[in-house]
Design an enzyme around this catalytic site. Sequence first.
Site, short mmCIF file in Angstrom:
data_model
loop_
_atom_site.label_atom_id
_atom_site.label_comp_id
_atom_site.label_asym_id
_atom_site.label_seq_id
_atom_site.Cartn_x
_atom_site.Cartn_y
_atom_site.Cartn_z
N HIS A 152 66.73 74.99 50.11
CA HIS A 152 66.11 75.79 49.04
C HIS A 152 66.04 77.26 49.48
O HIS A 152 64.96 77.84 49.60
CB HIS A 152 64.72 75.27 48.67
CG HIS A 152 64.24 75.76 47.34
ND1 HIS A 152 63.50 75.01 46.47
CD2 HIS A 152 64.43 76.96 46.72
CE1 HIS A 152 63.23 75.72 45.39
NE2 HIS A 152 63.79 76.92 45.51
N ARG A 165 66.86 73.68 40.27
CA ARG A 165 65.77 72.77 40.65
C ARG A 165 66.32 71.36 40.83
O ARG A 165 67.22 70.93 40.09
CB ARG A 165 64.70 72.74 39.55
CG ARG A 165 63.82 73.98 39.50
CD ARG A 165 62.90 74.10 40.71
NE ARG A 165 62.02 75.26 40.64
CZ ARG A 165 62.28 76.46 41.17
NH1 ARG A 165 63.41 76.67 41.82
NH2 ARG A 165 61.40 77.44 41.06
P1 NAP Z 1 65.69 83.04 33.03
O1 NAP Z 1 65.98 84.51 33.14
O2 NAP Z 1 64.49 82.60 32.28
O3 NAP Z 1 66.99 82.38 32.39
C1 NAP Z 1 67.04 81.07 31.97
C2 NAP Z 1 68.35 80.82 31.24
O4 NAP Z 1 68.46 79.43 30.95
C3 NAP Z 1 68.43 81.55 29.91
O5 NAP Z 1 69.73 82.02 29.68
C4 NAP Z 1 68.08 80.45 28.90
O6 NAP Z 1 68.65 80.62 27.63
C5 NAP Z 1 68.72 79.25 29.58
N1 NAP Z 1 68.11 78.01 29.10
C6 NAP Z 1 66.83 77.60 29.20
N2 NAP Z 1 66.66 76.40 28.61
C7 NAP Z 1 67.87 76.05 28.14
C8 NAP Z 1 68.35 74.92 27.43
N3 NAP Z 1 67.53 73.90 27.08
N4 NAP Z 1 69.65 74.89 27.06
C9 NAP Z 1 70.47 75.90 27.40
N5 NAP Z 1 70.09 77.01 28.07
C10 NAP Z 1 68.81 77.06 28.43
O7 NAP Z 1 65.58 82.38 34.47
P2 NAP Z 1 66.19 82.94 35.85
O8 NAP Z 1 65.38 84.03 36.39
O9 NAP Z 1 67.65 83.18 35.64
O10 NAP Z 1 65.96 81.66 36.79
C11 NAP Z 1 66.55 80.42 36.47
C12 NAP Z 1 66.06 79.37 37.45
O11 NAP Z 1 66.66 79.57 38.73
C13 NAP Z 1 64.57 79.39 37.75
O12 NAP Z 1 63.82 78.79 36.73
C14 NAP Z 1 64.50 78.61 39.04
O13 NAP Z 1 64.36 77.25 38.75
C15 NAP Z 1 65.87 78.86 39.68
N6 NAP Z 1 65.77 79.65 40.91
C16 NAP Z 1 66.13 79.06 42.08
C17 NAP Z 1 66.08 79.77 43.26
C18 NAP Z 1 66.54 79.16 44.53
O14 NAP Z 1 66.39 79.77 45.59
N7 NAP Z 1 67.13 78.00 44.50
C19 NAP Z 1 65.66 81.11 43.24
C20 NAP Z 1 65.28 81.67 42.04
C21 NAP Z 1 65.35 80.94 40.87
P3 NAP Z 1 68.24 81.86 26.69
O15 NAP Z 1 68.89 83.06 27.33
O16 NAP Z 1 68.85 81.53 25.39
O17 NAP Z 1 66.73 81.92 26.71
C1 GLV Z 2 62.71 79.86 43.90
O1 GLV Z 2 63.15 78.77 43.79
C2 GLV Z 2 62.17 80.61 42.80
O2 GLV Z 2 62.02 80.06 41.70
O3 GLV Z 2 61.86 81.80 42.99
#
Ligand code: NAP
Ligand code: GLV
Length: 308
Positions: A271, A223
Site C-alpha cells: 500500500h 482499494r
Molecule cells: P476522485 O478524484 O474522487 O476520482 C474518482 C473517480 O472515480 C472519478 O472519475 C469518478 O467519476 C470515478 N468513479 C467513482 N465511482 C464510479 C463508478 N461507480 N463508476 C465509474 N466511475 C466511478 O478520487 P482520486 O483522488 O482519484 O482517488 C481515487 C482512489 O485512489 C481513492 O479513493 C483511493 O481509494 C485510491 N488511492 C490509493 C492510494 C494508494 O496509495 N494505493 C493513494 C491515493 C488514493 P466522476 O469523475 O464521474 O465523478
Molecule cells: C491512500 O491510500 C489514500 O487514500 O490516500
Amino acid sequence: MKLALVGQLGAAERQAWMAALQHALPEAQWVEAAPGAEVDVVLVANPPPGQLQGLKGLRLIQSLWAGVDRLLADATLPQGVPIARMVDPAMSAAMAETALWAVLSLQRGFFDYARQQREAIWRVLPQRRADEVRVTVLGLGEMGLTAARRMVAQGYRVQGWSARPRQEPGIDSVHGEEALPALLSRSDVVVNLLPLTAATRGLFDAQRLALLPEGACVVNLARGGHVVEADLLAALDGGRLRHAVLDVFQAEPLPADSRFWSHPRVTLLPHAAALTDARSAAGIAAANVRAVMAGNPPAHRVEAERGY
Ligand code: NAP
Ligand code: GLV
C-alpha cells in the site's frame, strides 16, 4: 482555533506531520481528540472507527488521505460535519509514476524477466510497442486522470471510465455501468483508480475478470475491497490473466499466509502506490482549515451520497 490530529501514525510519522502542520498553521492550538473535547477541525489519517466520537463543535473533518471509504464507514462519525479529502498534485504525480511503472513493466515483460533472473533463465521475450497496448484506467479523478495523461504521453492507447461523462484529449472515455463490459473486453491492462463505494465494491469478480481478453493484466492501486481476491487468484492460476500488480488488499498488512506473496504472476507493493507527503499536504490542509474558519466551504468536499 483548536485542531487535533488523529490516525494510525507511528511516532516518527506523527512527529513529521505535527512539524509540517505547526509550520503551516502557526496560529493553531493543538488538542487531544478525546470524547467531549472542543475541536474546530480534526485532521485524520485513515483513523480506526470510533476515534472522532463525541468531539464537540467540529466544523471540518480534513482527511490526509485521498480515499475516505474507511472514514465514511465509521457509524460513530459526528453527523453533518463536512468532510474534505486530500487532493495534492504531488500525490497524484506519485500515483502516475506507480501506474506507469506497472504498465511499462507489463508491456516490456520486465516482471517476467525478474522471474527469469530468480530462476537463472537467459531468454529474450517478444518486445511490444506502447501503441500496441490498450490501457484502461478505471476512475478519471485526481489520480486516474493524472495517470491516464502520463500513459497518453508514453504512447499507449488509453481508455477511461468514470461515473459521469468526461472528455479528455487522447483518452477514449466512456461512463456508467452499462459501458463497462465492452470496455473491459477491449483492455490489455486495466488500472484501477476508483474510490471504494457501494457501487464499486467487488467490481473485479469472476464475471468481470472473464470479460478481459486472454492474457490481460490487472493493476489495482485503489482499494483491496474492489477485488474478489479468490476470483482474481483463480483467473491468475488458470492463466487467463497474465499478471496482476497489487498495492492494496482486503486485509492489510497482507497476512503472511496469503497466496499473493508468492504467486508467480503477482507483483505486490505494501500500500505504497502514492503516499501523502506532509511537506506539500500540510499546506493544502491548512488552506482548507483557514477557509472553514473564515466561514467558507472547504475544497474537495466529499459527496456523502456518492461516497467519494
Ligand atoms: P476522485 O478524484 O474522487 O476520482 C474518482 C473517480 O472515480 C472519478 O472519475 C469518478 O467519476 C470515478 N468513479 C467513482 N465511482 C464510479 C463508478 N461507480 N463508476 C465509474 N466511475 C466511478 O478520487 P482520486 O483522488 O482519484 O482517488 C481515487 C482512489 O485512489 C481513492 O479513493 C483511493 O481509494 C485510491 N488511492 C490509493 C492510494 C494508494 O496509495 N494505493 C493513494 C491515493 C488514493 P466522476 O469523475 O464521474 O465523478
Ligand atoms: C491512500 O491510500 C489514500 O487514500 O490516500
